[in-house]
Scaffold this motif. Structure first.
Motif, PDB file in Angstrom:
ATOM      1  N   GLU A 159       0.892  -1.197   0.194  1.00 22.75           N
ATOM      2  CA  GLU A 159       0.027   0.034   0.351  1.00 22.75           C
ATOM      3  C   GLU A 159       0.859   1.247  -0.173  1.00 22.75           C
ATOM      4  OE1 GLU A 159      -2.716  -0.124   3.083  1.00 22.75           O
ATOM      5  OE2 GLU A 159      -4.051  -1.606   2.075  1.00 22.75           O
ATOM      6  N   ALA A 160       1.802   1.143   0.856  1.00 23.65           N
ATOM      7  CA  ALA A 160       2.908   2.278   0.956  1.00 23.65           C
ATOM      8  C   ALA A 160       3.536   2.707  -0.501  1.00 23.65           C
ATOM      9  CB  ALA A 160       3.646   2.293   1.836  1.00 23.65           C
ATOM     10  N   ALA A 161       3.863   1.533  -1.203  1.00 26.17           N
ATOM     11  CA  ALA A 161       4.550   1.882  -2.442  1.00 26.17           C
ATOM     12  C   ALA A 161       3.568   2.179  -3.264  1.00 26.17           C
ATOM     13  CB  ALA A 161       4.872   0.326  -2.951  1.00 26.17           C
ATOM     14  N   THR A 162       2.180   1.769  -3.345  1.00 27.83           N
ATOM     15  CA  THR A 162       1.082   2.271  -4.098  1.00 27.83           C
ATOM     16  C   THR A 162       0.876   3.747  -4.059  1.00 27.83           C
ATOM     17  OG1 THR A 162       0.022   0.150  -4.182  1.00 27.83           O
ATOM     18  CG2 THR A 162      -1.423   1.829  -4.964  1.00 27.83           C
ATOM     19  N   THR A 163       0.852   4.398  -2.874  1.00 29.80           N
ATOM     20  CA  THR A 163       0.451   5.560  -2.495  1.00 29.80           C
ATOM     21  C   THR A 163       1.746   6.472  -3.004  1.00 29.80           C
ATOM     22  OG1 THR A 163       1.235   5.708  -0.274  1.00 29.80           O
ATOM     23  CG2 THR A 163      -0.862   5.202  -0.551  1.00 29.80           C
ATOM     24  N   ILE A 164       2.970   6.092  -3.106  1.00 27.11           N
ATOM     25  CA  ILE A 164       3.815   6.825  -3.839  1.00 27.11           C
ATOM     26  C   ILE A 164       3.992   6.546  -5.118  1.00 27.11           C
ATOM     27  CG2 ILE A 164       5.260   6.947  -1.700  1.00 27.11           C
ATOM     28  CD1 ILE A 164       7.184   5.400  -2.926  1.00 27.11           C
ATOM     29  N   GLY A 165       2.865   6.169  -5.842  1.00 25.86           N
ATOM     30  CA  GLY A 165       2.910   6.056  -7.126  1.00 25.86           C
ATOM     31  C   GLY A 165       3.466   4.918  -7.831  1.00 25.86           C
ATOM     32  N   MET A 166       3.896   3.929  -7.234  1.00 28.72           N
ATOM     33  CA  MET A 166       4.656   2.978  -7.965  1.00 28.72           C
ATOM     34  C   MET A 166       3.657   1.648  -8.393  1.00 28.72           C
ATOM     35  SD  MET A 166       7.719   1.740  -5.370  1.00 28.72           S
ATOM     36  CE  MET A 166       9.333   2.847  -5.323  1.00 28.72           C
ATOM     37  N   ARG A 191       7.870  -1.961 -10.083  1.00 33.11           N
ATOM     38  CA  ARG A 191       8.468  -1.305  -9.514  1.00 33.11           C
ATOM     39  C   ARG A 191       8.218  -1.674  -7.919  1.00 33.11           C
ATOM     40  NH1 ARG A 191       8.344   3.894 -11.592  1.00 33.11           N
ATOM     41  NH2 ARG A 191       9.952   3.584 -12.915  1.00 33.11           N
ATOM     42  N   ARG A 245      11.756  -2.654  -6.040  1.00 34.52           N
ATOM     43  CA  ARG A 245      12.401  -1.960  -5.061  1.00 34.52           C
ATOM     44  C   ARG A 245      11.852  -2.171  -3.524  1.00 34.52           C
ATOM     45  NH1 ARG A 245      16.333   1.133  -6.125  1.00 34.52           N
ATOM     46  NH2 ARG A 245      15.634   2.381  -4.581  1.00 34.52           N
TER      47      ARG A 245
END
Lengths: 492, 254
Positions: free
Chosen positions: A393-400, A404, A408
């Protein structure tokens, strides 16, 4: 996900294309002298064995094969494998000829071509020194005989009513007899005499003749290659006429076994007078060579390719699409549900029937990679699922995006979880490479068997092999510790 | 003046459970909105819908010039992802459990989005990150791993990470609920500063006193609808019975 699939297809395509490209390239610059690949055991003295001093394949059959090749103008290429792999290798088109004191019998004649015979011998029954109730074939009824699976003597033993226990090579059989694990074996008189002379063993003895039939041994060719057989016959006739065959026979047996009724055969033993320490010292380098050229490259290539396959299979397993998930499931299930040995046989002896003809090393790599891939896929899948949902979720919210996020964020964390179980997989793989000898690979354990077949010092040589494996595994476990520290350095 | 954030007719079900039954709200630029409500009222789902961590069944979400109508999402996957991505990029998210990337340093967490997603040059991203760390009171901790920080520090890094992408609106999902009581203050202080600087905030919280201080707008959710809305005075003098009961319970628990 689509890119992952394309990668998978390309990888498979590359593996399948490899054999198609390789023969085409070699055919283009074919030498004027035809290359003839001869299959032989290399663990069957005095007919086919490794000279402990030179490390070269030698023996009566090998010298005959070399003489035939010289006369016929062939480039001889020696391919070593266990006895039971020789005929499958010929069926799979991996060898053009067998030189391994192969006895002519009707079954084999139905499937293969034989040259004119160049050895005449007869079968003998061998027992432990203390056994006195087995002297004729009739006495074998209900007893246990140790035989090679595809040897002609196996049928003789079965016809006599013996229960047959399958073994790989004669020196193993001798050990089983001495240890009282089997009652008897039937084999060629010359091979047995050589063993007795070499080992100096008083634990086994020749108990009697296995019938009074004289056996004829010859070179073997595929049914389709009568031209090659005819060349060999012409060469054998010439070698007989000029006395070469008789000379080779005198060298090994002090009599001419290339004609019927040679009389008393004297065998000096292909390996006498070395102490155990010397045997071990002589074997240390060939075994190290087998480790460096066989075991280690095989392990590295199979593990790297296997991990790649595992990663793709693991990602496919957790895909949201059924069409991606299902094949991965089937693949993992098949790999984990079948023995590695069977997988090796399918890749090496089965695929050629479908036109996929891989040499030993790629074949062993393919089978081992697929095997590692199946096991490691589940480890990687579990490790990915163990990364907390919040990380995705955190990766999704920063647009990944998916790729990626995996590369990452998720995989670096999954790596930390996966290192200990994947290390186990690697350790298993190192030891599983010893199975590659069935696909004619010469690796560490095969070299140990070769050395043991000539010298009969099983304990010392197999302990040395165990030591080699242990050292490799110990180094790997040190690497595991270092890697665990590295991928886990962020955890306090 | 048009609102910066506008939500109309938001509906969402998980299986048979209807979590949101038609939520409308608007948030003006530079204001702080507090979402209150009992557990299960749908306030977190509203917040997550703004960042499209949940995909609503129906309704329109607009932030600035990016708008998605969830009743008629594009059928083509790529087009759909582009529309959602554009909306998502307008907001930053701060999680209750911070969800920092444990394998990256504090600096690594802050520059990951700008460098990997926004393709900002690394030096520029690092310089920005240092300013943000200063702002949340963590200058000098660039090279620490999250596990080496206290819970309050971790959450302040979480806020800085969300700000690093320069969002139009910052969404905070119970940012202090997972913290030890003595660490709550430092995190609230940072959020207060952000509100004072005029950043647009939408906060789900149970800290009523803090809400009273910062809220320009209070939305009280119950049963998947907004039961009461107004300014900070809603917290002092609620009109709805449900709001009164909820506030009484929360204040009692303190």
């Amino acid at each position: 996900m689509r890119r992952v699939l394309i990668l998978l297809v390309l990888l498979l395509g590359a593996i399948l294309a490899m054999p198609a490209i390789a023969p085409a390239a070699s055919a283009a610059d074919a030498p004027s002298r035809p290359v003839v690949r001869v299959g032989t055991e290399g663990t069957y003295p005095p007919f086919s064995y490794i000279d402990p001093k030179s490390g070269e394949v030698t023996g009566f059959d090998i010298e005959v094969a070399r003489a035939v090749a010289a006369k016929a103008g062939w480039d001889l290429k020696i391919v070593r494998g266990t006895f039971d792999s020789l005929f499958p290798a010929m069926d799979a088109g991996r060898i053009d000829m067998i030189a391994n004191q192969i006895t002519i019998n009707p079954d084999r004649e139905a499937h293969y071509l034989f040259s004119t015979p160049y050895t005449y011998s007869h079968g003998v029954i061998v027992t432990a020194a203390g056994t006195d109730d087995i002297t004729t074939l009739a006495d074998l009824k209900g007893r246990t005989a140790a035989q090679s699976q595809t040897s002609n003597w196996t049928q003789v033993a079965k016809d006599a009513g013996a229960k047959v226990q399958y073994v790989d090579q004669f020196s193993q059989t001798a050990a089983l007899l001495a240890q009282g694990r089997v009652d008897a074996t039937i084999n060629d008189n010359i091979a047995v005499l050589d063993y007795l002379a070499t080992s100096g063993s008083t634990k086994i003895k020749i108990a009697g003749d296995a019938g009074d039939e004289v056996n004829k041994q010859a070179l073997v060719f595929p049914k389709s290659d009568s031209a090659l057989r005819d060349q060999a016959d012409a060469a054998l006739a010439a070698l007989k006429a000029d006395g070469t065959l008789a000379r080779i026979s005198q060298k090994y047996f002090k009599s001419d076994v290339t004609v019927p009724n040679a009389g008393q055969v004297h065998v000096k033993g292909s390996d006498v007078g070395r102490s155990t320490a010397q045997v071990v010292r002589d074997a240390a380098w060939p075994m190290l060579r087998g480790t460096l050229k066989g075991t280690i490259p095989l392990t590295i290539v199979s593990f790297v390719v296997g991990l790649l396959i595992a990663l793709l299979a693991a990602l496919a397993r957790i895909s949201s699409s059924w069409w991606v998930r299902a094949p991965a499931r089937v693949y993992i299930s098949i790999i984990r549900g079948t023995p590695l040995l069977v997988q090796l046989f399918i890749v090496f002896y089965g695929l050629p029937e479908l036109g996929v003809d891989l040499p030993s090393f790629p074949a062993a790599c393919l089978a081992l990679s697929l095997n590692v891939g199946g096991y490691a896929a589940e480890i990687i899948r579990a490790s990915i699922l163990a990364v907390p949902r919040g990380q995705f979720e955190a990766a999704t919210t920063i647009g990944m995006g998916y790729a990626r996020t995996m590369r990452r964020i998720v995989l670096p964390q999954a790596a930390r979880i996966a290192v200990p179980p994947l290390s186990n997989t690697l350790l298993s793989l190192i030891k599983d490479t010893s199975l590659a000898s069935v696909v004619l690979m010469t690796e560490l354990f095969r070299e140990a068997q070769v050395a043991a077949s000539v010298s009969t010092r099983f304990m010392a040589l197999y302990c040395l092999a165990a030591l080699y494996y242990w050292i490799i595994c110990y180094v790997v476990s040190l690497g595991q510790n270092a890697l665990e520290k590295r991928v886990g350095r962020y955890a306090v | 003046m048009t609102a910066l954030v506008e939500v109309t007719g938001l509906e969402k079900s998980f299986g048979d459970h209807r979590v949101l039954r038609g939520v409308d709200l608007a948030v003006d630029s530079g204001t702080a909105t507090v979402l209150l409500g009992p557990s299960g009222s749908g306030k977190t789902t509203v917040l997550r819908s703004l960042n499209v961590l949940e995909i609503p069944d129906r309704g329109v979400v607009r932030i600035d010039d990016a708008s998605v109508d969830f009743a008629s999402l594009p059928r083509d996957k790529r087009e759909r992802n582009r529309a959602i991505g554009a909306l998502r990029a307008r907001s930053g998210m701060v999680f209750q459990a911070h969800n920092l990337f444990p394998h990256m340093t504090v600096l690594g967490n802050l520059i990951e989005g700008p460098v990997q997603v926004q393709r900002l040059p690394r030096e520029e991203a690092v310089a920005q990150a240092r300013v943000l760390l200063e702002q949340v009171g963590l200058a000098g901790r660039e090279d620490a791993y999250p596990a080496q920080l206290s819970g309050g520090q971790q959450q302040r890094v979480g806020i800085a990470r969300a700000l690093a992408l320069k969002p139009e609106v910052l969404l905070l999902d119970e940012p202090t609920s997972a913290l030890d009581p003595e660490l709550v203050g430092e995190v609230l202080a940072v959020i207060r500063d952000l509100a004072a600087e005029g950043l647009t905030l939408v906060i789900v919280t149970h800290e009523v006193r803090f809400a009273r201080d910062v809220a320009d707008q209070v939305l009280f959710l119950d049963g998947g609808v907004i039961a009461e809305r107004g300014g900070a005075e809603v917290l002092e003098d609620p009109r709805e019975e449900r709001t009164k009961q909820f506030l009484a319970r929360v204040l009692e628990a303190r």
